[in-house]
Design an enzyme around this catalytic site. Sequence first.
Site, PDB file in Angstrom:
ATOM      1  N   TRP A 187      -9.702 -15.492  55.384  1.00  0.00           N
ATOM      2  CA  TRP A 187     -10.027 -16.365  56.519  1.00  0.00           C
ATOM      3  C   TRP A 187     -10.956 -15.583  57.433  1.00  0.00           C
ATOM      4  CZ3 TRP A 187      -8.721 -15.448  61.791  1.00  0.00           C
ATOM      5  CH2 TRP A 187      -9.278 -16.408  62.653  1.00  0.00           C
ATOM      6  N   GLU A 228      -9.914 -19.834  53.106  1.00  0.00           N
ATOM      7  CA  GLU A 228      -9.255 -20.725  54.072  1.00  0.00           C
ATOM      8  C   GLU A 228     -10.254 -21.332  55.054  1.00  0.00           C
ATOM      9  OE1 GLU A 228      -6.207 -18.755  56.367  1.00  0.00           O
ATOM     10  OE2 GLU A 228      -5.688 -20.579  57.490  1.00  0.00           O
ATOM     11  N   LYS A 230     -11.454 -23.943  58.299  1.00  0.00           N
ATOM     12  CA  LYS A 230     -10.980 -24.255  59.655  1.00  0.00           C
ATOM     13  C   LYS A 230     -11.997 -25.162  60.335  1.00  0.00           C
ATOM     14  CE  LYS A 230      -9.077 -21.811  63.660  1.00  0.00           C
ATOM     15  NZ  LYS A 230      -8.407 -20.582  64.076  1.00  0.00           N
ATOM     16  N   ASP A 261      -4.705 -24.898  55.715  1.00  0.00           N
ATOM     17  CA  ASP A 261      -3.778 -24.607  56.802  1.00  0.00           C
ATOM     18  C   ASP A 261      -3.521 -25.914  57.553  1.00  0.00           C
ATOM     19  OD1 ASP A 261      -3.021 -24.020  59.589  1.00  0.00           O
ATOM     20  OD2 ASP A 261      -3.308 -21.917  59.078  1.00  0.00           O
ATOM     21  N   HIS A 264      -5.581 -26.759  60.712  1.00  0.00           N
ATOM     22  CA  HIS A 264      -7.028 -26.529  60.722  1.00  0.00           C
ATOM     23  C   HIS A 264      -7.877 -27.775  60.569  1.00  0.00           C
ATOM     24  CE1 HIS A 264      -6.958 -21.927  59.891  1.00  0.00           C
ATOM     25  NE2 HIS A 264      -6.192 -22.293  60.890  1.00  0.00           N
ATOM     26  N   HIS A 288      -1.081 -22.941  54.064  1.00  0.00           N
ATOM     27  CA  HIS A 288      -0.553 -22.268  55.243  1.00  0.00           C
ATOM     28  C   HIS A 288       0.231 -23.324  55.987  1.00  0.00           C
ATOM     29  CE1 HIS A 288      -3.006 -18.339  55.906  1.00  0.00           C
ATOM     30  NE2 HIS A 288      -2.255 -18.317  54.841  1.00  0.00           N
ATOM     31  N   ASP A 296      -4.576 -26.335  67.026  1.00  0.00           N
ATOM     32  CA  ASP A 296      -4.098 -25.374  66.030  1.00  0.00           C
ATOM     33  C   ASP A 296      -3.243 -24.306  66.711  1.00  0.00           C
ATOM     34  OD1 ASP A 296      -3.868 -23.823  63.730  1.00  0.00           O
ATOM     35  OD2 ASP A 296      -5.765 -22.795  64.080  1.00  0.00           O
ATOM     36  N   ASP A 298      -0.199 -23.148  66.034  1.00  0.00           N
ATOM     37  CA  ASP A 298       0.656 -22.287  65.205  1.00  0.00           C
ATOM     38  C   ASP A 298       2.096 -22.217  65.695  1.00  0.00           C
ATOM     39  OD1 ASP A 298      -1.225 -21.091  63.098  1.00  0.00           O
ATOM     40  OD2 ASP A 298      -2.333 -20.742  64.958  1.00  0.00           O
ATOM     41  N   ASP A 328       2.355 -19.896  58.218  1.00  0.00           N
ATOM     42  CA  ASP A 328       1.422 -19.326  59.196  1.00  0.00           C
ATOM     43  C   ASP A 328       1.740 -19.865  60.582  1.00  0.00           C
ATOM     44  OD1 ASP A 328      -0.595 -18.110  60.519  1.00  0.00           O
ATOM     45  OD2 ASP A 328      -2.246 -19.186  59.551  1.00  0.00           O
TER      46      ASP A 328
HETATM   47  C1  RNT Z   1      -6.342 -18.565  61.646  1.00  0.00           C
HETATM   48  C2  RNT Z   1      -5.845 -18.714  60.252  1.00  0.00           C
HETATM   49  C3  RNT Z   1      -5.328 -17.465  59.604  1.00  0.00           C
HETATM   50  C4  RNT Z   1      -4.487 -16.622  60.516  1.00  0.00           C
HETATM   51  C5  RNT Z   1      -3.780 -15.475  59.831  1.00  0.00           C
HETATM   52  C6  RNT Z   1      -3.324 -14.443  60.801  1.00  0.00           C
HETATM   53  O1  RNT Z   1      -6.648 -19.739  62.237  1.00  0.00           O
HETATM   54  O2  RNT Z   1      -4.896 -19.714  60.196  1.00  0.00           O
HETATM   55  O3  RNT Z   1      -4.654 -17.790  58.444  1.00  0.00           O
HETATM   56  O4  RNT Z   1      -3.542 -17.368  61.182  1.00  0.00           O
HETATM   57  O5  RNT Z   1      -4.535 -14.979  58.817  1.00  0.00           O
HETATM   58 ZN    ZN Z   2      -3.858 -19.960  58.320  1.00  0.00          ZN
END
Ligand code: RNT
Ligand code: ZN
Length: 427
Positions: A187, A228, A230, A261, A264, A288, A296, A298, A328
């Site tokens: 990423w 990955e 985003k 993810d 994302h 993720h 986003d 998390d 994640d």
């Molecule tokens: C960031 C991504 C990535 C990170 C990690 C720490 O937006 O989601 O995967 O969260 O690699």
């Molecule tokens: Zn991620």
Amino acid sequence: MTKPASIESAFQLAKEQYQAIGVNVDAALQRMHDIAISVHCWQGDDVSGFEGDQGALGNGLAVTGNYPGRARTPAELRSDLELAYSLIPGKHRLNLHALYGEFDGPVDRDQIGIEHFQGWIDWSRSQGVSLDFNPSYFSHANAADGFTLAHPDSGIRQFWIDHGIACRRIAAAMGKAQGNPCLDNFWVPDGYKDSPACRKAPRERLAASLDEIFAENLSPEHTLDAVECKLFGIGSESYVVGSHEFYMGYAISRNKVLCLDAGHFHPTEVISDKISSVLMYVPELLLHVSRGVRWDSDHVVTYSDELQAIMQEIIRGDYLDRVHIGLDFFDASINRVAAWAIGTRNTLKAALAALLEPTETLQQLEREGDYTARLVLMEEQKTMPLGAVWDHYCQSSGVPVGAEWLQRVRQYEQATLSQRSNHSAIV
Ligand code: RNT
Ligand code: ZN
């Protein structure tokens, strides 16, 4: 504490109920053994890592909260992880970031090697926990202006290319040591805060950098590369170089694992709907599993509709062998070990729920055009006794049932976490 005998009798009743709708509970439980969740190391220390004198977390990643007890050393992180795994049924993996190496003094990211991860390899062997890996393209002076692999400066690009190459070798060595592939997820945060004048050149540079990184042939038995995408980040609101379309095309044309993810995409866009589409064109997926709240953010994974939908898609599509499930999230406002336990247990619970669906019946009704019956059964499914089967699964896996696990976290908090200061340890 629930008595083991009442857990068993509730389980037997639940089994009868599932049997009545054509679901084989024993077969579902058997399949739970095939599900290994890649638990992310970075929930334990707020994505800080062990590189030493660390600046603030950067490149759009943000952790909020100051709950005491953050892991400050590899030993603390391992100890916290061991507790977390002991609260989660089944055998799972650990997802490490490059900045979690064990460095004797400063080692820049382009210089890291397997020797910095020997401690993790030894630990993973002793725990029977296989490793996954990630190059770290953030929180570094060479990423301070928001660009890494797509940087206009060829020297900075080269630094990050070398980091990627080093990480692939580390991942391959981990995979070789553990006897199964170490998934290596790329990423990169690169993007612009405001409207770019040129969207094209950074994307061309990113693809070229990735091609250089992936040029070395490494055995897929040792490592698999994932990429990955985003949509936007803090500081890259207007443009992210590695968008969904970019990596979708990249993964298809280079035969890479695509990473989706859950946070994302647009806030109302869900990855559950993407699984069956992208798996038509890419060999494997990495998820993720995360939870975005308005953005986003998390948040810790809860038993949400989208989590259930993700697991349903994996099971209904029979994709378990093509989908790697990683987590994640990072929340520093609650106990970090509890965060791991909550998110991982929920993910597994959703997997179990999906395995306890009368999938064939539902799909048959759909083929026949009986959407009324499909909806009736799907709604009835929501109040089937999943909890009784889950409790039995936890008990028979030797992990606490219900919220009992919180007691163990509380004890550990008192004995261990509360002794830690919130500042970096001097080691
Ligand atoms: C960031 C991504 C990535 C990170 C990690 C720490 O937006 O989601 O995967 O969260 O690699
Ligand atoms: Zn991620």
